[in-house]
Motif scaffolding. Structure first.
Motif, PDB file in Angstrom:
ATOM      1  N   UNK A 338      41.963   7.075  60.162  1.00  0.00           N
ATOM      2  CA  UNK A 338      40.817   6.602  59.379  1.00  0.00           C
ATOM      3  C   UNK A 338      40.525   5.138  59.691  1.00  0.00           C
ATOM      4  N   UNK A 339      41.583   4.360  59.903  1.00  0.00           N
ATOM      5  CA  UNK A 339      41.382   2.953  60.261  1.00  0.00           C
ATOM      6  C   UNK A 339      40.808   2.828  61.665  1.00  0.00           C
ATOM      7  N   UNK A 356      28.477   6.239  67.370  1.00  0.00           N
ATOM      8  CA  UNK A 356      29.368   7.398  67.240  1.00  0.00           C
ATOM      9  C   UNK A 356      29.702   7.619  65.766  1.00  0.00           C
ATOM     10  N   UNK A 357      29.767   6.530  64.988  1.00  0.00           N
ATOM     11  CA  UNK A 357      30.008   6.678  63.545  1.00  0.00           C
ATOM     12  C   UNK A 357      28.871   7.450  62.886  1.00  0.00           C
ATOM     13  N   UNK A 358      27.625   7.193  63.314  1.00  0.00           N
ATOM     14  CA  UNK A 358      26.486   7.950  62.789  1.00  0.00           C
ATOM     15  C   UNK A 358      26.625   9.433  63.124  1.00  0.00           C
ATOM     16  N   UNK A 359      27.015   9.689  64.359  1.00  0.00           N
ATOM     17  CA  UNK A 359      27.184  11.082  64.781  1.00  0.00           C
ATOM     18  C   UNK A 359      28.268  11.768  63.962  1.00  0.00           C
ATOM     19  N   UNK A 360      29.380  11.076  63.780  1.00  0.00           N
ATOM     20  CA  UNK A 360      30.485  11.634  62.997  1.00  0.00           C
ATOM     21  C   UNK A 360      30.024  11.979  61.587  1.00  0.00           C
ATOM     22  N   UNK A 361      29.196  11.134  60.996  1.00  0.00           N
ATOM     23  CA  UNK A 361      28.669  11.387  59.658  1.00  0.00           C
ATOM     24  C   UNK A 361      27.880  12.696  59.627  1.00  0.00           C
ATOM     25  N   UNK A 389      37.437  12.437  61.389  1.00  0.00           N
ATOM     26  CA  UNK A 389      38.490  11.823  62.197  1.00  0.00           C
ATOM     27  C   UNK A 389      38.468  12.275  63.659  1.00  0.00           C
ATOM     28  N   UNK A 390      37.589  13.207  64.004  1.00  0.00           N
ATOM     29  CA  UNK A 390      37.678  13.858  65.317  1.00  0.00           C
ATOM     30  C   UNK A 390      37.391  12.908  66.480  1.00  0.00           C
ATOM     31  N   UNK A 391      36.612  11.848  66.244  1.00  0.00           N
ATOM     32  CA  UNK A 391      36.299  10.908  67.327  1.00  0.00           C
ATOM     33  C   UNK A 391      37.101   9.609  67.225  1.00  0.00           C
ATOM     34  N   UNK A 426      42.148  20.901  64.643  1.00  0.00           N
ATOM     35  CA  UNK A 426      40.693  20.792  64.806  1.00  0.00           C
ATOM     36  C   UNK A 426      40.331  19.540  65.595  1.00  0.00           C
ATOM     37  N   UNK A 427      41.008  18.434  65.310  1.00  0.00           N
ATOM     38  CA  UNK A 427      40.760  17.198  66.061  1.00  0.00           C
ATOM     39  C   UNK A 427      41.107  17.409  67.528  1.00  0.00           C
ATOM     40  N   UNK A 428      42.221  18.046  67.779  1.00  0.00           N
ATOM     41  CA  UNK A 428      42.689  18.274  69.158  1.00  0.00           C
ATOM     42  C   UNK A 428      41.725  19.152  69.951  1.00  0.00           C
TER      43      UNK A 428
END
Length: 726
Positions: A338-339, A356-361, A389-391, A426-428
């Protein structure tokens, strides 16, 4: 007839360029020979780090004389046209002949080229080949390099061997004269190596510790690495790309096994393998349990008197690389994912689609929605957590060093952090499937994140009008479309794809997602449609509703564009699987069928049916019926006459088959739907044999056309047969 050998000796040619160089050498040699009328059969082309070699067997020693004629401009044409014709054909004006062509005197050039020695052709061809050789990167060298007219090559060119039979083809390129001598191995060979002909070329070089055949060196690397691993009780992790690269780096490959410290095995095995592969070109090994072993295999370019010295030097270099990897691994874990994710605000995804933060949202909201709607049977909270957390690993030190590990490292860090295994998995795996042979995730949380990520990418780039064009697809949208299809099929996801695409647009343009989101895309989308005119007299609430309805219409129109793109990808995918594209059209054309799982089941049943005799004959009857209906105008009517037995048989068959087909389609029993249609084959065939559709009596004609219309409609309950070819 004689054999021709050409060797171009240089400093080390990068391994990645050797395959292309072999193809380029063959292409240019054939070009030069074809231009001179020299017949060329099969060619042998080899490469090592220091040389390119070509052998042409059974070349003729003389070219054949050429007699050719070329028609030119008519007599009386402007001098400029006549002179240009002469220059083109290499003749003077006084050598032109005048012939009568359809009553008009016309110039002809008669070109006589006597035969010439092929050796003389090669004298001209070799410099042309070297001069025109295309490399991804090239350089100039020496004193002559001050001029842009000097010779360019991938690395400094140092020698040319050119032999026709046993005779040297004498030529010179940039001060380098051709001859019959070359160099052997840089360390295992002293002095020059004299070549007598193409026949002894490979053997003479082998005696000088050079295996000139790149495929033989690949076999040596492949077999030697496997044998070294097995001798130590390990199993080689096979890597064909690494085999080719090591063969391209060595002229006398000698695979050797070494060990590194056990402590490094605490680092994820993929990191160790990638470090060894990318930085050092080493193979890795597995133990009897299939786990990564503390062993590597390097490929030396010498036969060392004491191999342990060579191995120890390579071990030290690898240890330094692995120490860096371990440092990154430990440093990254000092922050939570998360950090790390907070750093995504500094990375631009696309200037019109935000960070990328926008995309993650956006992905997080869509992944949650997929689970909440039951499209994916996963936990909404876990899906959203994994998406957020995926990116995150994109800003870690490890992925900064090895971008190939994105996703994978995030999964490791999530597991180390103690997050739910469904989240770490899922992240992997959320980037999968990446290529055609890649595994497709089926775990629900992973499916939700993976699908949301790809849908967001596809919709976003379509909205800003960055669609694939021709062979250009810079954002890999075709691959994303295929991945979506594979994901839906593998996870058996049910529901309207159009609705899913529309929801992706709604989430992407939602105001609460922040200052960027899809807003540039939203503006581009709106600009493609005419502005709506509002009645200013309407209350604000009504105007807002009017605008919302207009906006929804635009959003659905955009979603339909993306849906069409995905269906085109579906046709490509299914064609490779042996499914006819026209059958996909036949089902999709009915409208309302964008549940891809159901659509494919329907298409497969349809293909099985049309390939039967009943299916082929029913298709023929359908097309005959529709052709008649296209030409005739009529009002549907009930028969007012006593039906002909063939009419009655078709009426009875339709009364029974149509409801069965409809019920079977609703129950998704498409094989049963096809079986119901099959019962219409005999009645429609008999109808056309016994009945005149265009009867003179208007009521009879109208009743029979109505019957054909009923037949067409019954068939359309399963598929639009007009889209089926044949």
């Amino acid at each position: 007839m004689a054999d021709f050998l050409l060797e171009l000796l240089s400093e080390e040619i990068p391994a990645r360029m050797q395959k292309g160089a072999r193809a380029e050498l063959e292409k240019l040699f054939r070009r030069e020979m074809d231009a001179s009328g020299v017949a060329v059969g099969d060619l042998t082309v080899w490469s090592t780090p220091r040389r390119l070699a070509l052998i042409a067997r059974d070349l003729p020693t003389e070219t054949e004389a050429v007699h050719d004629e070329a028609k030119g401009p008519p007599e009386g044409a402007p001098d400029q046209a006549v002179d240009g014709f002469c220059r083109k054909n290499g003749v003077t004006r006084d050598k032109l002949e005048v012939r009568d062509i359809k009553g008009r005197n016309t110039y002809f050039a008669v070109i006589e080229k006597p035969g010439r020695a092929v050796k003389d052709v090669l004298v001209e061809a070799i410099p042309a080949i070297i001069r025109d050789f295309s490399w991804p990167k090239s350089m100039r060298w020496g004193d002559a390099s001050i001029s842009t007219e000097s010779q360019k090559w991938v690395r400094p060119l140092s020698g040319i061997v050119a032999l026709m039979g046993e005779t040297v083809v004498e030529c010179e390129v940039d001060g380098i004269a051709s001859g019959d001598t070359t160099e052997g191995h840089r360390f295992h060979s002293d002095g020059s190596v004299e070549i007598s002909s193409a026949d002894d070329y490979a053997d003479k070089l082998r005696a000088a510790h050079v295996i000139v055949d790149h495929e033989e060196r690949q076999d040596t690397v492949r077999a030697g690495a496997k044998a070294a691993a097995e001798a130590a009780g390990f199993k080689l992790v096979e890597d064909e790309g690494l085999v080719i690269e090591n063969a391209g780096l060595t002229e006398w490959p000698v695979p050797l096994l070494g060990r590194f410290e056990d402590d490094f095995l605490d680092v994820p095995p993929e990191t160790i393998q990638l470090t060894a592969r990318v930085n050092q070109k080493y193979f890795v090994c597995e133990d009897a349990d299939g786990k990564l072993a503390n062993a590597f295999i390097c490929t030396a370019n010498i036969w060392a008197e004491d191999p342990a010295v060579v191995v120890d030097g390579n071990r030290k270099v690898l240890a330094a690389r692995l120490s860096d990897a371990r440092f990154f691994w430990e440093l990254d874990q000092k922050k939570t994912l998360a950090e790390h994710a907070e750093g995504l605000e500094r990375i631009t995804f696309h200037e019109k689609l935000g960070t990328v933060a926008d995309k993650v949202d956006r992905v997080a909201k869509l992944a949650r929605w997929l689970c909440e709607e039951g499209i994916v049977k996963g936990d909404p909270d876990l899906a959203e957590q994994a998406a957020r957390l995926c990116k995150a690993d994109l800003v870690t030190e490890m992925v900064g060093e090895f971008p190939e590990l994105q996703g994978l490292m995030g999964g490791y860090y999530a597991a180390k952090e103690g997050l739910d295994p469904k989240v770490s998995d899922a992240i992997r795996d959320h980037y999968k499937p990446v290529g055609q042979g890649d595994n497709v995730p089926t775990a629900p949380v992973t499916v939700a994140v993976s699908l949301a990520d790809k849908l967001d990418t596809l919709i976003g780039f379509f909205l800003i009008d960055e669609k694939p064009t021709g062979s250009k697809d810079p954002f890999a949208l075709r691959r994303a479309g295929l991945a979506i299809l594979r994901q839906i099929a593998a996870a058996n996801l049910r529901g309207s794809l159009l609705a899913l695409l529309h929801r992706t647009i709604i989430i992407g343009t939602a105001e609460e997602l922040g200052k960027h989101a899809y807003w540039h895309a939203y503006d581009a989308m709106m600009s493609r449609y005419e502005s709506i005119e509002f009645d200013k007299a309407l209350p604000t609430e009504q105007r807002n509703k009017q605008f919302e309805a207009y906006l929804k219409k635009i959003e659905i129109a955009e979603a339909e564009i993306v849906l069409e793109f995905i269906i085109d990808r579906l046709k490509v995918q299914q064609r490779e699987a042996g499914v006819r594209h026209d059958l996909i059209d036949a089902v999709f054309a009915l409208g309302g069928e964008d549940d891809l799982v159901r659509l494919l089941a329907r298409v497969h049943a349809l293909q099985a049916f049309v390939e039967t005799e009943d299916g082929a004959n029913l298709l023929a009857g359908y097309k005959r019926a529709t052709n008649i209906l296209k030409k005739e105008e009529f009002e549907p009517t009930e028969p007012s006459h006593s039906p002909d037995p063939s009419e009655k048989a078709l009426i009875d068959a339709l009364d029974e088959a149509a409801p069965k087909a409809t019920a079977a389609v609703e129950a998704e029993d498409f094989a049963a739907a096809m079986s119901a249609l099959a019962t219409l084959r005999a009645p429609i065939d008999r109808f056309f044999e016994d009945v005149i559709v265009n009867a003179e009596e208007k009521d009879v004609r109208a009743a029979r056309l109505t019957l054909l219309s009923r037949f067409r409609d019954a068939v359309h309950r399963v598929a639009d047969f007009s889209r089926i070819e044949g």
